[in-house]
Motif scaffolding. Sequence first.
Motif, mmCIF file in Angstrom:
data_model
loop_
_atom_site.group_PDB
_atom_site.id
_atom_site.type_symbol
_atom_site.label_atom_id
_atom_site.label_comp_id
_atom_site.label_asym_id
_atom_site.label_seq_id
_atom_site.Cartn_x
_atom_site.Cartn_y
_atom_site.Cartn_z
ATOM 1 N N LYS A 69 0.827 -1.213 0.000
ATOM 2 C CA LYS A 69 0.000 0.000 0.000
ATOM 3 C C LYS A 69 0.855 1.255 0.000
ATOM 4 N N SER A 70 1.900 1.250 0.813
ATOM 5 C CA SER A 70 2.767 2.422 0.905
ATOM 6 C C SER A 70 4.072 2.027 1.571
ATOM 7 N N ILE A 71 5.094 2.855 1.387
ATOM 8 C CA ILE A 71 6.395 2.631 2.007
ATOM 9 C C ILE A 71 6.837 3.933 2.670
ATOM 10 N N TYR A 72 7.319 3.818 3.917
ATOM 11 C CA TYR A 72 7.734 4.961 4.709
ATOM 12 C C TYR A 72 9.227 4.870 5.024
ATOM 13 N N GLU A 73 9.884 6.011 5.047
ATOM 14 C CA GLU A 73 11.236 6.071 5.591
ATOM 15 C C GLU A 73 11.108 5.811 7.090
ATOM 16 N N PHE A 74 11.781 4.802 7.587
ATOM 17 C CA PHE A 74 11.549 4.312 8.950
ATOM 18 C C PHE A 74 12.386 5.093 9.958
ATOM 19 N N TYR A 75 11.714 5.559 11.045
ATOM 20 C CA TYR A 75 12.398 6.297 12.092
ATOM 21 C C TYR A 75 12.446 5.549 13.421
ATOM 22 N N GLY A 76 11.458 4.700 13.696
ATOM 23 C CA GLY A 76 11.498 3.980 14.968
ATOM 24 C C GLY A 76 10.251 3.171 15.216
ATOM 25 N N GLN A 77 10.361 2.265 16.193
ATOM 26 C CA GLN A 77 9.229 1.462 16.620
ATOM 27 C C GLN A 77 9.421 1.080 18.074
ATOM 28 N N GLY A 78 8.356 0.595 18.694
ATOM 29 C CA GLY A 78 8.455 0.157 20.081
ATOM 30 C C GLY A 78 7.162 -0.460 20.542
ATOM 31 N N SER A 79 7.216 -1.092 21.696
ATOM 32 C CA SER A 79 6.003 -1.668 22.293
ATOM 33 C C SER A 79 5.264 -0.634 23.132
ATOM 34 N N SER A 80 5.868 0.564 23.260
ATOM 35 C CA SER A 80 5.229 1.677 23.955
ATOM 36 C C SER A 80 5.702 2.969 23.290
ATOM 37 N N TYR A 81 5.040 4.076 23.603
ATOM 38 C CA TYR A 81 5.451 5.346 23.012
ATOM 39 C C TYR A 81 6.782 5.822 23.590
ATOM 40 N N GLU A 82 7.097 5.402 24.814
ATOM 41 C CA GLU A 82 8.404 5.748 25.368
ATOM 42 C C GLU A 82 9.511 5.136 24.503
ATOM 43 N N GLU A 83 9.357 3.862 24.127
ATOM 44 C CA GLU A 83 10.346 3.207 23.281
ATOM 45 C C GLU A 83 10.367 3.828 21.883
ATOM 46 N N LEU A 84 9.196 4.154 21.369
ATOM 47 C CA LEU A 84 9.135 4.763 20.034
ATOM 48 C C LEU A 84 9.857 6.103 20.006
ATOM 49 N N HIS A 85 9.605 6.936 20.992
ATOM 50 C CA HIS A 85 10.228 8.264 21.005
ATOM 51 C C HIS A 85 11.737 8.156 21.197
ATOM 52 N N ALA A 86 12.179 7.202 21.989
ATOM 53 C CA ALA A 86 13.620 7.008 22.164
ATOM 54 C C ALA A 86 14.268 6.617 20.837
ATOM 55 N N ALA A 87 13.601 5.722 20.090
ATOM 56 C CA ALA A 87 14.132 5.295 18.788
ATOM 57 C C ALA A 87 14.106 6.439 17.789
ATOM 58 N N THR A 88 13.058 7.270 17.821
ATOM 59 C CA THR A 88 12.946 8.394 16.887
ATOM 60 C C THR A 88 14.024 9.446 17.167
ATOM 61 N N ARG A 89 14.269 9.721 18.448
ATOM 62 C CA ARG A 89 15.346 10.657 18.791
ATOM 63 C C ARG A 89 16.690 10.133 18.297
ATOM 64 N N ALA A 90 16.885 8.818 18.408
ATOM 65 C CA ALA A 90 18.157 8.228 17.988
ATOM 66 C C ALA A 90 18.368 8.313 16.473
ATOM 67 N N SER A 91 17.275 8.415 15.716
ATOM 68 C CA SER A 91 17.373 8.497 14.249
ATOM 69 C C SER A 91 17.240 9.927 13.751
ATOM 70 N N ARG A 92 17.592 10.896 14.584
ATOM 71 C CA ARG A 92 17.427 12.314 14.251
ATOM 72 C C ARG A 92 18.106 12.668 12.924
ATOM 73 N N ALA A 93 19.207 12.021 12.605
ATOM 74 C CA ALA A 93 19.940 12.350 11.379
ATOM 75 C C ALA A 93 19.086 12.147 10.134
#
Length: 482
Positions: A69-93
């Motif tokens: 259906k669609s493809i996204y540039e991946f920034y992060g994932q997690g089992s909670s939003y805390e994990e997701l936000h940590a992964a997203t911050r880590a992919s800031r570049a």
Amino acid sequence: MPLQYLIVFADVHHEFRLPELSSVAELHGFTATLPLNPEDRDPTRPYMVVELEQEEHALILARRCILVKSIYEFYGQGSSYEELHAATRASRARWERFILDTSFRFIVTAHNHKIPQSRQRDVVESFSYMALLGKIDMKSPDILFGCFEEYSSRNGMLRSKHEGDGRFQQVYFGRLLVEGTARQLIATYDVKKRAYYGNTSMEAEISLLMANQTLSAPGKLVYDPFMGTGSMAYTTSHFGALVFGSDIDGRQMRGKGKVPGVIRAARQYGTESRVLDLCTFDVTHNPLRCGSLFDAIVTDPPYGVRAGAKRLGRKKELSEEQLKTMMEFRNSPRADDQPYIPPTKPYELSHLATDLVLLARHLLKPRGRLVFFLPTVTDEYEELDIRSMLCEGMEVVANSLQDFGSWGRRLVTIRKTTDREYPRPSFEPEEAEAAHVPAHKDFREKYFQGFKKETDPPAGEDSSRTWHENNDVQRYKAVAEL
């Protein structure tokens, strides 16, 4: 360095997803690396993170894969939003280049669940640390960020509208790279809109999936030995392949018009020039005099539900007197100038499938593919059913089930692994009894008996099971009418 991309799949044909991805990647000469964790590469899940060497590879997958259906540039994932936000911050570049002056929009959605609008706003605001300075544009933003929550299936369960909200399995975040465009072809090749079709015509979505399994592309030569009304000719030729087809009954290909029906439909799609020829012959007595001709063989063999497979021959051998009379008839002139029509006999499915693999080994080029559907009884199926059909120089690439309940049909992809030349198959059944009896043997008889087993109780003792089995049969008949 490989980059990660989030694939959002269409919620259909789960078992077909990964074979299609790998086939399209192989066709274009790159690798789509799946997650190492088996749970993360489960084909029944709606989202999957894959690694690709180039962004262009993601665009290719979106343009060619029917189930993307669609493809996204991946920034992060997690089992909670805390994990997701940590992964997203880590992919800031990967996303900081959009901070200053890029208009944007967020979408927050879920699989198997509906998120209340109030929490959607809370989710969007939780990404405030990204400090995006561009304009929020809900209609035509420069970029779109997507947040996807994955919930387990709760089909058949009674629950309130937002029950279980927030109790997701995983949540994913990324930037929309490309919308899948290949799914639009399903409407283009809709059987109901086709200039010529029959009651055995393959539905458009499945035909397109089969075409991808053949690696159809310009310069490829594809053969359909059970052409029928030509469903596979249209989709493989759409991707640029040249198509040759045959059938023991030429009426299926010709139809009633002056121009053969298959040609009329191909003309409708602008691919008439890619249909090389249509021939009437029994595949077990084919006129092809050399092997290694085709890049792919693709077909949906008749298995006796709506049309039975046939081959030249008689059900019973003629006596000497009958044979003599027949020869005199064949050699005598006939006033009506009607051609002699040879007799045919049923072609049992398990024999047909084995012969098809032998034929493919003879006719395919090295690394060529055989792609075909094989119906099977769900409760009786074993992997050995497919392996027992194989012969030297052939290997299974993919085996995907389309489930109809008591039975299903398997899209089998087999590749020729050798450059050795093999002799033309004799197509004569082996005298010795097979060591393994596959679930698809005598499928026609099993189908019309409702897939009852010898151990099933007499009528009246367990009518509910019989009802469900018959209902599965009727359900597929309704689908086949479409």
